[in-house]
Design a protein around this motif. Structure first.
Motif, PDB file in Angstrom:
ATOM      1  N   PHE A  36       0.911  -1.118  -0.034  1.00 25.25           N
ATOM      2  CA  PHE A  36      -0.026  -0.117  -0.012  1.00 25.25           C
ATOM      3  C   PHE A  36       0.807   1.108  -0.058  1.00 25.25           C
ATOM      4  N   SER A  37       0.651   2.112  -0.939  1.00 21.99           N
ATOM      5  CA  SER A  37       1.555   3.397  -1.255  1.00 21.99           C
ATOM      6  C   SER A  37       0.328   4.578  -0.933  1.00 21.99           C
ATOM      7  N   SER A  38       0.919   5.615  -0.401  1.00 21.93           N
ATOM      8  CA  SER A  38       0.048   6.836  -0.389  1.00 21.93           C
ATOM      9  C   SER A  38       0.211   7.639  -1.629  1.00 21.93           C
ATOM     10  N   SER A  39      -0.691   8.308  -2.062  1.00 20.17           N
ATOM     11  CA  SER A  39      -0.707   8.891  -3.461  1.00 20.17           C
ATOM     12  C   SER A  39       0.060  10.530  -3.167  1.00 20.17           C
ATOM     13  N   GLU A  40       0.653  10.710  -4.222  1.00 19.35           N
ATOM     14  CA  GLU A  40       1.294  12.109  -4.228  1.00 19.35           C
ATOM     15  C   GLU A  40       0.276  13.195  -4.087  1.00 19.35           C
ATOM     16  N   GLN A  72       5.558  15.633  10.337  1.00 18.59           N
ATOM     17  CA  GLN A  72       4.621  14.873   9.333  1.00 18.59           C
ATOM     18  C   GLN A  72       3.802  15.587   8.441  1.00 18.59           C
ATOM     19  N   ASP A  73       3.314  15.071   7.131  1.00 19.35           N
ATOM     20  CA  ASP A  73       2.841  15.861   6.255  1.00 19.35           C
ATOM     21  C   ASP A  73       1.164  15.730   6.378  1.00 19.35           C
ATOM     22  N   GLN A 145       8.130  10.626   6.758  1.00 21.98           N
ATOM     23  CA  GLN A 145       7.237  11.913   6.742  1.00 21.98           C
ATOM     24  C   GLN A 145       5.849  11.561   6.395  1.00 21.98           C
ATOM     25  N   LYS A 146       5.625  10.558   5.755  1.00 20.67           N
ATOM     26  CA  LYS A 146       4.173  10.149   5.163  1.00 20.67           C
ATOM     27  C   LYS A 146       3.813   9.227   6.089  1.00 20.67           C
ATOM     28  N   TRP A 147       3.972   8.854   7.370  1.00 25.40           N
ATOM     29  CA  TRP A 147       3.503   7.883   8.337  1.00 25.40           C
ATOM     30  C   TRP A 147       1.999   7.903   8.690  1.00 25.40           C
ATOM     31  N   LEU A 148       2.016   9.278   8.988  1.00 27.59           N
ATOM     32  CA  LEU A 148       0.401   9.388   9.283  1.00 27.59           C
ATOM     33  C   LEU A 148      -0.375   9.232   8.228  1.00 27.59           C
ATOM     34  N   THR A 256       6.046   2.364   8.015  1.00 24.46           N
ATOM     35  CA  THR A 256       6.935   1.667   9.047  1.00 24.46           C
ATOM     36  C   THR A 256       7.596   2.690  10.079  1.00 24.46           C
ATOM     37  N   VAL A 257       7.684   2.180  11.215  1.00 23.41           N
ATOM     38  CA  VAL A 257       7.961   2.969  12.233  1.00 23.41           C
ATOM     39  C   VAL A 257       9.526   2.475  12.588  1.00 23.41           C
ATOM     40  N   PHE A 258      10.534   3.392  12.814  1.00 23.86           N
ATOM     41  CA  PHE A 258      11.743   2.938  13.119  1.00 23.86           C
ATOM     42  C   PHE A 258      12.072   3.081  14.646  1.00 23.86           C
ATOM     43  N   THR A 259      12.540   2.075  15.237  1.00 21.33           N
ATOM     44  CA  THR A 259      12.901   1.761  16.712  1.00 21.33           C
ATOM     45  C   THR A 259      14.287   1.693  17.003  1.00 21.33           C
ATOM     46  N   LYS A 260      14.575   1.612  18.288  1.00 23.07           N
ATOM     47  CA  LYS A 260      16.127   1.140  18.628  1.00 23.07           C
ATOM     48  C   LYS A 260      16.009  -0.314  19.089  1.00 23.07           C
ATOM     49  N   GLU A 261      17.143  -0.784  18.673  1.00 20.50           N
ATOM     50  CA  GLU A 261      17.296  -2.188  19.263  1.00 20.50           C
ATOM     51  C   GLU A 261      17.961  -2.268  20.496  1.00 20.50           C
ATOM     52  N   ALA A 262      17.661  -3.641  20.782  1.00 17.38           N
ATOM     53  CA  ALA A 262      18.462  -3.720  22.274  1.00 17.38           C
ATOM     54  C   ALA A 262      20.044  -3.431  22.296  1.00 17.38           C
ATOM     55  N   PRO A 263      20.633  -2.698  23.160  1.00 21.32           N
ATOM     56  CA  PRO A 263      21.956  -2.122  23.030  1.00 21.32           C
ATOM     57  C   PRO A 263      22.805  -3.430  23.574  1.00 21.32           C
ATOM     58  N   ASN A 264      22.616  -4.401  23.978  1.00 23.26           N
ATOM     59  CA  ASN A 264      23.306  -5.278  24.231  1.00 23.26           C
ATOM     60  C   ASN A 264      22.694  -6.799  24.787  1.00 23.26           C
ATOM     61  N   LEU A 265      23.241  -7.729  25.020  1.00 25.33           N
ATOM     62  CA  LEU A 265      22.675  -9.294  25.048  1.00 25.33           C
ATOM     63  C   LEU A 265      21.650  -9.418  26.259  1.00 25.33           C
ATOM     64  N   LYS A 266      22.278  -8.568  27.205  1.00 18.52           N
ATOM     65  CA  LYS A 266      21.309  -8.472  28.544  1.00 18.52           C
ATOM     66  C   LYS A 266      19.977  -7.980  28.278  1.00 18.52           C
ATOM     67  N   SER A 267      19.867  -6.750  27.733  1.00 22.07           N
ATOM     68  CA  SER A 267      19.092  -5.935  27.278  1.00 22.07           C
ATOM     69  C   SER A 267      18.243  -6.709  26.519  1.00 22.07           C
ATOM     70  N   PHE A 268      18.464  -7.362  25.457  1.00 23.22           N
ATOM     71  CA  PHE A 268      17.846  -8.292  24.442  1.00 23.22           C
ATOM     72  C   PHE A 268      17.156  -9.279  25.237  1.00 23.22           C
ATOM     73  N   ILE A 269      17.798 -10.080  26.020  1.00 27.21           N
ATOM     74  CA  ILE A 269      17.166 -11.096  26.717  1.00 27.21           C
ATOM     75  C   ILE A 269      16.009 -10.731  27.620  1.00 27.21           C
TER      76      ILE A 269
END
Length: 381
Positions: A36-40, A72-73, A145-148, A256-269
């Motif tokens: 799905f893509s938003s129109s210009e 956001q636009d 920019q076109k997330w919303l 698509t939303v961008f987030t942060k990954e777990a910085p280390n193995l302990k945080s990941f677990i």
């Protein structure tokens, strides 16, 4: 003993067959889910939206998140941003307050949650919201920019009761980050592919949209307030029960939303244990059955490997199970990462495919017991 061995072989082959069929269905669902893509030249229907963000100890992320949202636009007059502080112990609230005073953002509301916990914070924000469509995300996220506008256009064209879309990691520099990215892409694909068959297995609270009236109709998080996690899955499951065909996955790079990954193995677990803890609380028989098949397949791979020393006939069983699982998993993960244009992560896929049985069993066992420390708050499961 021969009888016992035959039973194990028959059971293992059955599980391998069900596992393969299940993931083949997912691959079909993922492929058939249209982009799905938003129109210009977008003509909106006037849908007012309320973005609700629960925050706790996010002083390092919140201003970047706020800046991304303000770019956001989607028309500002149709946008309301509600940030709910969940008893932060750092400078999060002060930073937000100063930023809002300095820039005089008329469409941004900052409130404090009356009760601790993410679900309570989200509920407080929704109660305050005046928009028709509620969109939830997290404070450590940034957005195209076109997330919303993409979400709203999808909503106005299809009118689903609940929309979820992709969440991926923004920075993938180290090998460990790339491994996380591949696994995360697989989880996104499982959710999106299963939604094609009207049985969504998972979603992510960092990228959800639903009508406020529907949230009120299913009584929000009532019935699972005592469970610390699962604000996304429990709400989706409640809405699915009432509207079985009205849960839609928005397959779009623009959403698509961008987030942060777990910085280390302990945080990941710790993060994955928190996710695992909510899954076992779901009451959907379909989710429980599919979870049981996946768990059994991973268990049988390790079980057959361990029994090789005891009985050489288990070599054939192990090779069969391991090969079946590796081929299916590789194909599915490759499809998933291809959507995010990460086909070069083949080595990461191979490593995940090989070691995933150990990972799954570890998380299924340790993710169900004890307590988890999350943002300086010890939470029970």
């Amino acid at each position: 003993m021969i009888f016992f061995t035959n039973i194990i072989f028959c059971f293992s082959i059955t599980i391998a067959f069900l596992y393969a069929v299940f993931f083949l269905f997912l691959m079909v669902g993922w492929i058939r889910t249209n982009f799905f893509s938003s129109s210009e030249k977008i003509i909106f229907g006037g849908t007012k939206i309320s973005i609700v963000i629960p925050v706790r100890n996010e002083e390092n992320n919140i201003l970047k998140c706020l800046e991304s949202l303000l770019l956001q636009d989607y028309p500002k007059e149709l946008t309301e941003l509600i940030i709910v502080d969940d008893f932060s112990e750092d400078e999060t609230f002060l930073l937000l307050k100063n930023a809002l005073q300095k820039n005089n953002f008329s469409n941004v509301i900052l409130i404090s949650s009356q009760k601790a916990g993410k679900k309570n914070a989200i509920s407080s924000g929704i109660e305050k919201a005046t928009g028709t469509l509620i969109i939830t995300t997290d404070a450590d996220c940034t957005f195209p920019q076109k997330w919303l506008s993409t979400i709203v256009l999808f909503y106005e064209k299809n009118h689903p009761k609940f929309i979820f879309s992709s969440v991926i990691f923004a920075d993938k520099k180290t090998f460990f980050q790339k491994l996380q990215s591949v696994e995360f892409a697989g989880l996104v694909a499982v959710g999106g592919a299963s939604a094609y068959f009207n049985f969504p297995l998972m979603c992510n609270g960092a990228n959800l949209a639903f009508e406020k009236i529907i949230f009120q109709e299913v009584n929000g998080f009532e019935g699972n307030e005592h469970i610390s996690s699962g604000d996304d899955l429990f709400l989706m499951e409640k809405i699915r029960k009432k509207y079985p065909s009205e849960i839609k996955f928005l397959k779009s790079a623009e959403a698509t939303v961008f987030t942060k990954e777990a910085p280390n193995l302990k945080s990941f677990i710790s993060q994955r244990k928190r996710w695992a803890s909510k899954t076992v609380r779901l009451k959907s028989k379909f989710i429980l059955w599919t979870g049981g098949i996946i768990w059994s397949m991973n268990f049988l791979v390790l079980f057959s490997a361990c029994f090789i020393a005891y009985n050489k006939t288990f070599i054939a069983l192990f090779l069969f199970l391991f090969a079946t699982k590796c081929i299916i998993d590789f194909l599915f993960l490759f499809l998933a990462v291809s959507f995010f244009e990460k086909r070069s992560y083949v080595v990461c896929i191979l490593i995940i495919v090989v070691f995933y049985p150990i990972y799954v069993l570890y998380m299924s066992v340790f993710g169900s017991f004890g307590k988890i420390n999350w943002k300086n708050r010890v939470i029970s499961k």
